[in-house]
Design an enzyme around this catalytic site. Structure first.
Site, PDB file in Angstrom:
ATOM      1  N   LYS A   1     -13.834  11.532 -23.980  1.00  0.00           N
ATOM      2  CA  LYS A   1     -14.885  10.499 -23.965  1.00  0.00           C
ATOM      3  C   LYS A   1     -15.897  10.758 -22.844  1.00  0.00           C
ATOM      4  O   LYS A   1     -17.097  10.719 -23.062  1.00  0.00           O
ATOM      5  CB  LYS A   1     -14.288   9.097 -23.714  1.00  0.00           C
ATOM      6  CG  LYS A   1     -13.189   8.674 -24.628  1.00  0.00           C
ATOM      7  CD  LYS A   1     -12.689   7.285 -24.271  1.00  0.00           C
ATOM      8  CE  LYS A   1     -11.923   7.181 -22.963  1.00  0.00           C
ATOM      9  NZ  LYS A   1     -10.675   7.953 -22.881  1.00  0.00           N
TER      10      LYS A   1
ATOM     11  N   ARG B   1      -7.116  19.221 -16.412  1.00  0.00           N
ATOM     12  CA  ARG B   1      -8.446  18.753 -15.995  1.00  0.00           C
ATOM     13  C   ARG B   1      -8.629  18.933 -14.475  1.00  0.00           C
ATOM     14  O   ARG B   1      -7.716  18.739 -13.698  1.00  0.00           O
ATOM     15  CB  ARG B   1      -8.616  17.271 -16.321  1.00  0.00           C
ATOM     16  CG  ARG B   1      -9.924  16.716 -15.733  1.00  0.00           C
ATOM     17  CD  ARG B   1     -10.215  15.299 -16.119  1.00  0.00           C
ATOM     18  NE  ARG B   1      -9.058  14.465 -15.994  1.00  0.00           N
ATOM     19  CZ  ARG B   1      -8.825  13.380 -16.737  1.00  0.00           C
ATOM     20  NH1 ARG B   1      -9.692  13.003 -17.642  1.00  0.00           N
ATOM     21  NH2 ARG B   1      -7.749  12.679 -16.557  1.00  0.00           N
TER      22      ARG B   1
ATOM     23  N   ARG C   1      -6.799  14.530 -10.560  1.00  0.00           N
ATOM     24  CA  ARG C   1      -6.648  13.089 -10.332  1.00  0.00           C
ATOM     25  C   ARG C   1      -5.167  12.711 -10.196  1.00  0.00           C
ATOM     26  O   ARG C   1      -4.312  13.319 -10.828  1.00  0.00           O
ATOM     27  CB  ARG C   1      -7.261  12.319 -11.514  1.00  0.00           C
ATOM     28  CG  ARG C   1      -8.740  12.095 -11.376  1.00  0.00           C
ATOM     29  CD  ARG C   1      -9.425  11.653 -12.642  1.00  0.00           C
ATOM     30  NE  ARG C   1      -8.743  10.659 -13.454  1.00  0.00           N
ATOM     31  CZ  ARG C   1      -9.211  10.202 -14.617  1.00  0.00           C
ATOM     32  NH1 ARG C   1     -10.376  10.643 -15.071  1.00  0.00           N
ATOM     33  NH2 ARG C   1      -8.546   9.317 -15.313  1.00  0.00           N
TER      34      ARG C   1
ATOM     35  N   ARG D   1       0.253   6.218 -19.430  1.00  0.00           N
ATOM     36  CA  ARG D   1      -1.109   5.896 -19.898  1.00  0.00           C
ATOM     37  C   ARG D   1      -1.193   5.976 -21.419  1.00  0.00           C
ATOM     38  O   ARG D   1      -1.877   5.175 -22.058  1.00  0.00           O
ATOM     39  CB  ARG D   1      -2.132   6.837 -19.249  1.00  0.00           C
ATOM     40  CG  ARG D   1      -2.377   6.498 -17.787  1.00  0.00           C
ATOM     41  CD  ARG D   1      -3.091   7.612 -17.073  1.00  0.00           C
ATOM     42  NE  ARG D   1      -4.418   7.839 -17.588  1.00  0.00           N
ATOM     43  CZ  ARG D   1      -5.084   8.983 -17.437  1.00  0.00           C
ATOM     44  NH1 ARG D   1      -4.535   9.997 -16.785  1.00  0.00           N
ATOM     45  NH2 ARG D   1      -6.295   9.117 -17.931  1.00  0.00           N
TER      46      ARG D   1
HETATM   47  P1  AP5 Z   1     -12.308  13.836 -20.317  1.00  0.00           P
HETATM   48  O1  AP5 Z   1     -13.723  13.895 -20.757  1.00  0.00           O
HETATM   49  O2  AP5 Z   1     -12.019  13.661 -18.855  1.00  0.00           O
HETATM   50  O3  AP5 Z   1     -11.500  12.754 -21.192  1.00  0.00           O
HETATM   51  P2  AP5 Z   1     -11.495  11.178 -21.104  1.00  0.00           P
HETATM   52  O4  AP5 Z   1     -11.236  10.701 -22.487  1.00  0.00           O
HETATM   53  O5  AP5 Z   1     -12.718  10.693 -20.404  1.00  0.00           O
HETATM   54  O6  AP5 Z   1     -10.173  10.996 -20.224  1.00  0.00           O
HETATM   55  P3  AP5 Z   1      -9.814  10.016 -19.048  1.00  0.00           P
HETATM   56  O7  AP5 Z   1      -8.442  10.455 -18.574  1.00  0.00           O
HETATM   57  O8  AP5 Z   1     -10.881   9.958 -17.978  1.00  0.00           O
HETATM   58  O9  AP5 Z   1      -9.760   8.683 -19.794  1.00  0.00           O
HETATM   59  P4  AP5 Z   1      -9.087   7.383 -19.434  1.00  0.00           P
HETATM   60  O10 AP5 Z   1      -9.728   6.493 -20.380  1.00  0.00           O
HETATM   61  O11 AP5 Z   1      -7.608   7.339 -19.421  1.00  0.00           O
HETATM   62  O12 AP5 Z   1      -9.386   7.256 -17.864  1.00  0.00           O
HETATM   63  P5  AP5 Z   1     -10.334   6.259 -17.080  1.00  0.00           P
HETATM   64  O13 AP5 Z   1     -10.942   7.003 -15.985  1.00  0.00           O
HETATM   65  O14 AP5 Z   1     -11.179   5.493 -18.018  1.00  0.00           O
HETATM   66  O15 AP5 Z   1     -11.607  15.177 -20.839  1.00  0.00           O
HETATM   67  C1  AP5 Z   1     -10.257  15.443 -20.544  1.00  0.00           C
HETATM   68  C2  AP5 Z   1     -10.070  16.951 -20.312  1.00  0.00           C
HETATM   69  O16 AP5 Z   1     -10.298  17.659 -21.523  1.00  0.00           O
HETATM   70  C3  AP5 Z   1     -11.056  17.558 -19.289  1.00  0.00           C
HETATM   71  O17 AP5 Z   1     -10.394  18.570 -18.589  1.00  0.00           O
HETATM   72  C4  AP5 Z   1     -12.167  18.147 -20.164  1.00  0.00           C
HETATM   73  O18 AP5 Z   1     -12.791  19.223 -19.523  1.00  0.00           O
HETATM   74  C5  AP5 Z   1     -11.386  18.577 -21.393  1.00  0.00           C
HETATM   75  N1  AP5 Z   1     -12.124  18.485 -22.650  1.00  0.00           N
HETATM   76  C6  AP5 Z   1     -13.000  17.492 -22.998  1.00  0.00           C
HETATM   77  N2  AP5 Z   1     -13.452  17.705 -24.252  1.00  0.00           N
HETATM   78  C7  AP5 Z   1     -12.833  18.838 -24.705  1.00  0.00           C
HETATM   79  C8  AP5 Z   1     -12.876  19.552 -25.922  1.00  0.00           C
HETATM   80  N3  AP5 Z   1     -13.646  19.163 -26.949  1.00  0.00           N
HETATM   81  N4  AP5 Z   1     -12.098  20.662 -26.053  1.00  0.00           N
HETATM   82  C9  AP5 Z   1     -11.296  21.071 -25.044  1.00  0.00           C
HETATM   83  N5  AP5 Z   1     -11.222  20.441 -23.847  1.00  0.00           N
HETATM   84  C10 AP5 Z   1     -11.976  19.328 -23.682  1.00  0.00           C
HETATM   85  O19 AP5 Z   1      -9.258   5.190 -16.526  1.00  0.00           O
HETATM   86  C11 AP5 Z   1      -8.382   5.485 -15.462  1.00  0.00           C
HETATM   87  C12 AP5 Z   1      -7.608   4.231 -15.078  1.00  0.00           C
HETATM   88  O20 AP5 Z   1      -8.521   3.205 -14.635  1.00  0.00           O
HETATM   89  C13 AP5 Z   1      -6.798   3.561 -16.190  1.00  0.00           C
HETATM   90  O21 AP5 Z   1      -5.539   4.154 -16.367  1.00  0.00           O
HETATM   91  C14 AP5 Z   1      -6.708   2.112 -15.669  1.00  0.00           C
HETATM   92  O22 AP5 Z   1      -5.740   1.983 -14.654  1.00  0.00           O
HETATM   93  C15 AP5 Z   1      -8.073   1.907 -15.047  1.00  0.00           C
HETATM   94  N6  AP5 Z   1      -9.059   1.322 -15.979  1.00  0.00           N
HETATM   95  C16 AP5 Z   1     -10.191   1.918 -16.445  1.00  0.00           C
HETATM   96  N7  AP5 Z   1     -10.846   1.098 -17.280  1.00  0.00           N
HETATM   97  C17 AP5 Z   1     -10.126  -0.046 -17.357  1.00  0.00           C
HETATM   98  C18 AP5 Z   1     -10.292  -1.259 -18.075  1.00  0.00           C
HETATM   99  N8  AP5 Z   1     -11.316  -1.441 -18.921  1.00  0.00           N
HETATM  100  N9  AP5 Z   1      -9.356  -2.215 -17.924  1.00  0.00           N
HETATM  101  C19 AP5 Z   1      -8.302  -2.042 -17.104  1.00  0.00           C
HETATM  102  N10 AP5 Z   1      -8.081  -0.913 -16.398  1.00  0.00           N
HETATM  103  C20 AP5 Z   1      -8.990   0.080 -16.516  1.00  0.00           C
END
Ligand code: AP5
Length: 222
Positions: A25, A135, A168, A179
């Site tokens: 995403k 990542r 991270r 997660r």
């Molecule tokens: P990446 O783009 O980083 O994927 P992502 O879907 O953004 O993954 P996240 O781990 O950041 O998502 P998340 O939703 O769990 O974390 P968030 O920060 O929101 O890509 C992943 C990897 O794959 C990278 O290495 C990239 O290079 C690679 N890649 C990408 N596309 C590719 C492709 N097509 N082919 C091959 N490789 C590829 O949340 C973190 C924490 O914050 C949560 O656990 C929670 O505690 C808290 N939090 C956040 N939002 C909320 C909320 N709304 N409510 C409550 N808690 C929240």
């Protein structure tokens, strides 16, 4: 005046990017932001900014995030409201990581935030695990790499700003498992929620990033 290279999606485009942790995403959101000049609002990034402050709140947040749990709405919702009130959101935005529960989605409605489309990045669970483990994120500018699929030119160094790349805390194997469980229980029901509202777009995210981006743009234009 709009620059020639800028492309528009419509008068106002409020988007939600949905998908499992590691589905890509954030990677796609950064590219869509460059192309359409609407900001990426990553609630994970907002929270990680707060973590840097070493305050009482940051310690509380750390305990949720490092164990893979969702942080309480009482913390994340006010942060998001402040961010959405900024001027750069006037033409639209990409919500990356919010909503994560039906309650959060309903809250957007109550606050009068109209959503045009919810884009689901569809990737098999085995793939997301490998993506997260490999990542690396830039400490300075937040650029995201993958040591297997999207490596930086020089190991450990950001191509864009020369910053240091790190893993991270929430990409330790046991935290990833938690997660993914939280995603299946709390967030997956949103797929049906937005499908019923006829706002869901599904993108095959199990292909190279350029193709995922292309598929996303094509679907958004439909
Ligand atoms: P990446 O783009 O980083 O994927 P992502 O879907 O953004 O993954 P996240 O781990 O950041 O998502 P998340 O939703 O769990 O974390 P968030 O920060 O929101 O890509 C992943 C990897 O794959 C990278 O290495 C990239 O290079 C690679 N890649 C990408 N596309 C590719 C492709 N097509 N082919 C091959 N490789 C590829 O949340 C973190 C924490 O914050 C949560 O656990 C929670 O505690 C808290 N939090 C956040 N939002 C909320 C909320 N709304 N409510 C409550 N808690 C929240």
């Amino acid at each position: 005046m709009r620059r020639k290279s800028q492309v528009t999606l419509g008068d106002k485009m409020n988007l939600i990017f949905l998908g499992a942790p590691g589905s890509g995403k954030g990677t796609v959101a950064k590219k869509v932001t460059e192309k359409f000049s609407i900001p990426q609002i990553s609630t994970g990034d907002l929270l990680r900014e707060e973590l840097k402050k070493d305050s009482r709140l940051s310690w509380e947040l750390k305990s949720y995030m490092d164990s893979g749990k969702l942080v309480p709405d009482s913390i994340i919702v006010p942060m998001l409201k402040v961010r959405l009130s900024k001027k750069d959101c006037e033409k639209g935005f990409i919500l990356d990581g919010f909503p994560r529960t039906i309650a959060q989605a309903e809250l957007l409605g109550k606050e009068g935030v109209k959503i045009e489309k919810a884009v689901l990045f569809d990737v098999p669970m085995k793939e997301v695990y490998d993506r997260i483990v490999n990542r690396r994120t830039c400490k300075s500018c937040g650029a995201v790499y993958n040591i297997l699929t999207i490596p930086p030119k020089k190991e450990g160094v950001c191509d864009k700003c020369g910053g240091e790349l790190y893993s991270r805390e929430d990409q330790r194997p046991e935290v990833i498992t938690k997660r993914l469980e939280v995603y299946a229980k709390e967030t997956e029901p949103l797929i049906e929620y937005y499908r019923e509202k006829k706002k869901l777009i599904k993108v095959d995210a199990n292909q190279i990033p350029e193709k995922v981006l292309q598929a996303t743009i094509e679907k958004l234009r439909e």
